[in-house]
Design an enzyme around this catalytic site. Sequence first.
Site, short mmCIF file in Angstrom:
data_model
loop_
_atom_site.label_atom_id
_atom_site.label_comp_id
_atom_site.label_asym_id
_atom_site.label_seq_id
_atom_site.Cartn_x
_atom_site.Cartn_y
_atom_site.Cartn_z
N GLY A 268 0.72 -1.25 0.03
CA GLY A 268 -0.08 0.00 0.17
C GLY A 268 0.88 1.35 -0.03
N VAL A 269 0.16 2.18 0.28
CA VAL A 269 0.73 3.63 0.42
C VAL A 269 1.33 4.02 1.58
CG1 VAL A 269 -0.53 4.52 -1.45
CG2 VAL A 269 -1.50 4.74 0.74
N GLY A 270 2.43 4.97 1.66
CA GLY A 270 2.84 5.50 3.00
C GLY A 270 4.17 4.78 3.53
N GLU A 293 -0.28 -1.43 -6.81
CA GLU A 293 -0.89 -0.08 -7.44
C GLU A 293 0.17 0.75 -7.88
OE1 GLU A 293 -4.93 0.56 -5.36
OE2 GLU A 293 -3.58 2.54 -4.99
N ASN A 383 -8.14 9.71 3.81
CA ASN A 383 -7.52 9.54 2.46
C ASN A 383 -8.86 9.08 1.55
OD1 ASN A 383 -5.24 10.68 2.73
ND2 ASN A 383 -4.49 8.98 3.23
N GLY A 387 -7.16 1.30 -3.25
CA GLY A 387 -7.05 0.04 -3.72
C GLY A 387 -7.16 -1.21 -2.64
N LYS A 407 -0.93 9.56 18.07
CA LYS A 407 -0.62 10.57 19.03
C LYS A 407 -0.26 10.29 20.43
CE LYS A 407 -2.73 12.82 15.64
NZ LYS A 407 -1.84 13.29 14.46
N1 COA Z 1 -6.75 7.84 15.26
C1 COA Z 1 -6.49 9.10 14.86
N2 COA Z 1 -5.39 9.49 14.07
C2 COA Z 1 -4.81 8.57 13.48
C3 COA Z 1 -5.00 6.86 13.72
C4 COA Z 1 -6.14 6.77 14.45
N3 COA Z 1 -6.37 5.43 15.02
N4 COA Z 1 -4.19 6.42 13.12
C5 COA Z 1 -3.38 7.14 12.43
N5 COA Z 1 -3.89 8.25 12.64
C6 COA Z 1 -3.30 9.55 12.05
C7 COA Z 1 -1.83 9.69 12.24
O1 COA Z 1 -1.43 10.07 13.61
C8 COA Z 1 -1.34 10.78 11.24
O2 COA Z 1 -1.78 12.00 11.58
P1 COA Z 1 -0.90 13.17 11.00
O3 COA Z 1 -0.87 13.33 9.76
O4 COA Z 1 -1.65 14.30 11.72
O5 COA Z 1 0.37 12.78 11.85
C9 COA Z 1 -2.41 10.28 9.96
O6 COA Z 1 -3.26 9.77 10.72
C10 COA Z 1 -1.73 9.03 9.03
O7 COA Z 1 -1.14 8.20 9.89
P2 COA Z 1 0.47 7.45 9.72
O8 COA Z 1 0.80 6.68 10.99
O9 COA Z 1 1.37 8.40 9.26
O10 COA Z 1 0.22 6.33 8.65
P3 COA Z 1 0.20 5.94 7.17
O11 COA Z 1 0.75 7.17 6.35
O12 COA Z 1 0.84 4.59 7.00
O13 COA Z 1 -1.10 5.96 6.48
C11 COA Z 1 -3.54 5.15 6.40
C12 COA Z 1 -2.08 5.12 7.24
C13 COA Z 1 -4.33 4.20 6.84
C14 COA Z 1 -4.11 6.70 6.42
C15 COA Z 1 -3.22 4.97 4.76
O14 COA Z 1 -2.63 3.72 4.67
C16 COA Z 1 -4.23 4.96 3.80
O15 COA Z 1 -4.66 6.21 3.40
N6 COA Z 1 -5.00 4.05 3.52
C17 COA Z 1 -6.04 3.77 2.87
C18 COA Z 1 -5.84 3.52 1.24
C19 COA Z 1 -5.03 2.48 0.90
O16 COA Z 1 -4.71 1.54 1.78
N7 COA Z 1 -4.12 2.39 -0.30
C20 COA Z 1 -3.37 1.46 -0.65
C21 COA Z 1 -4.15 0.62 -1.50
S1 COA Z 1 -3.06 -0.09 -2.83
#
Ligand code: COA
Length: 506
Positions: A268-270, A293, A383, A387, A407
């Site tokens: 996935g992404v990130g 993806e 977001n 996918g 947090k």
């Molecule tokens: N409650 C509140 N905030 C939360 C949280 C929760 N349970 N879990 C994560 N966050 C916040 C983080 O603190 C961070 O906030 P900030 O930007 O203010 O620091 C933000 O959400 C992103 O989290 P992070 O730990 O940096 O995770 P990430 O970059 O690995 O992203 C998802 C995690 C879930 C947001 C990301 O994987 C996503 O958008 N997934 C859905 C789409 C997907 O899976 N695409 C791939 C398909 S090919």
Amino acid sequence: MGDRILHKGLKSKVMSAEAAAALIPNGATVGMSGFTGAGYPKAVPIALSKRALDERLAGKPLKLNVLTGASTGPEQDTMMSIVEAQRFRFPYQGDAATREKINAGLMEYQDMHLSHAGSLVRHGHYGKIDFALIEVTRINEDGTAVPSSSCGNNNVYLEHAEKIILEVNSWQDERLEGMHDIISMSSVHGQRQPIPLLTADDRKGSKYWKFDTSKVVAIVESTYPDRNAPFKAPEEIHKKIAQHIMDFFDGEVKAKRLPKNLTPLQSGVGNIANAVLVGLNEGPFESMISYTEVVQDGMLDMLDSGKLTAASATAFSVSPQGQVRFNKDIDRYRKQIILRPQEISNNPEIIRRLGCIAMNGFVEADIYGHVNSTHIAGKGVENGIGGSGDFARNSAYTIFMSPATAKDGKISAIVPFATHIDHTEHDVHGIVTEFGFADLRGRSPKEKAKEIIEKCAAPEYRPILWDYVKRAMKSPSAGLHSPHMFEEAFAFHTRYLKTGDMRPKK
Ligand code: COA
């Protein structure tokens, strides 16, 4: 630049971005290119945003319906959202300004499985597609075009739009030619043929976009770079998550459920996803392949080291350094990387047949294994599902990963009941945090709860999660299959909203 527009008849359509933007009327539906910050139009969206600002000041706000492949970049999503020029957005976004407008109720957003998006557009659910606005690398003499750094839904918009605007971007390297494999699916339900791809690196399509040149109303020349965001070096927490996943794969290979080179990987992404790729690059598995993806830096590393033989995706999602490295070695990467339309890269039938391994991030997972990938309590949508659902529902292995807390420990990623469910317990095979890997296969909901709490929850949250489960077992509200206390299922979240911490005050 002129030499990137080789079709003689189309040369006369070259105009400024402002002139092209002026062709798009208020209320229009525009299908744009763009996927994960790659290959999205830049010049015309900037011009549209400026126009929207002027028209807003004049009391006639410009409102467009914007459909894309997935996320785009600052020139499109950020600017157009700031000036509120997007009335409706589909099927994915990952932009702070856009998120803010959506969560403030100032724009409508439909978050959709990326493999479904094309078919929904083809069947008219977004009305008539007035314009396709597509970035390309070059227009060929015969009126086809060399795609740029993403494929996304471009084929669908090019086929179905009434008018086409092309942005020919000379920042995109012309040596991308030959990297794409364009197969367009039939739009008629019940009449689709099998997709002829037998392996993740199979190529059976065209190298070029094909479209009706008589629909082209404008060509805009552009030099803007893609939005290439840097990746953080993997933190200790990410490395631990990656290690748990490596150990799990090791067990699967030893149990002879997986071959030594694993099955096609989806990542996935990130930053966490990228860290897992770093772990795989340093781990014991060889000759892997990916059906995924996006191609991130971690995947370029694996292609460089030979750990990965090929990568199939729909877009790039590389850092600025990754882009430099990619351009330097583009002739080799062109043989190893295949970019496909998203309805092919994310196609459920292919994913199931290839037996993919899906690894995606999550926001929160509940004790019974339901996963929320998209919504943050007190904030709204982050977001989108992207996918993740295409791969989660259909892969042989479906793994979700996240740090156990967010947090500074005030939020637990493991909760009694997820506030929004993108992936149900029926699709989720494994949940992993820095504390461990919960293997949910072959377990009932109550058995899953034990595995998730003990392996994945942060130690300070385990007692309050157990307290919930034990009291739910005595509660009559939801039966004893997946016991819940309706009145307390969101107690973690409501406490967080009241006190800023999911943990009860001592
Ligand atoms: N409650 C509140 N905030 C939360 C949280 C929760 N349970 N879990 C994560 N966050 C916040 C983080 O603190 C961070 O906030 P900030 O930007 O203010 O620091 C933000 O959400 C992103 O989290 P992070 O730990 O940096 O995770 P990430 O970059 O690995 O992203 C998802 C995690 C879930 C947001 C990301 O994987 C996503 O958008 N997934 C859905 C789409 C997907 O899976 N695409 C791939 C398909 S090919």
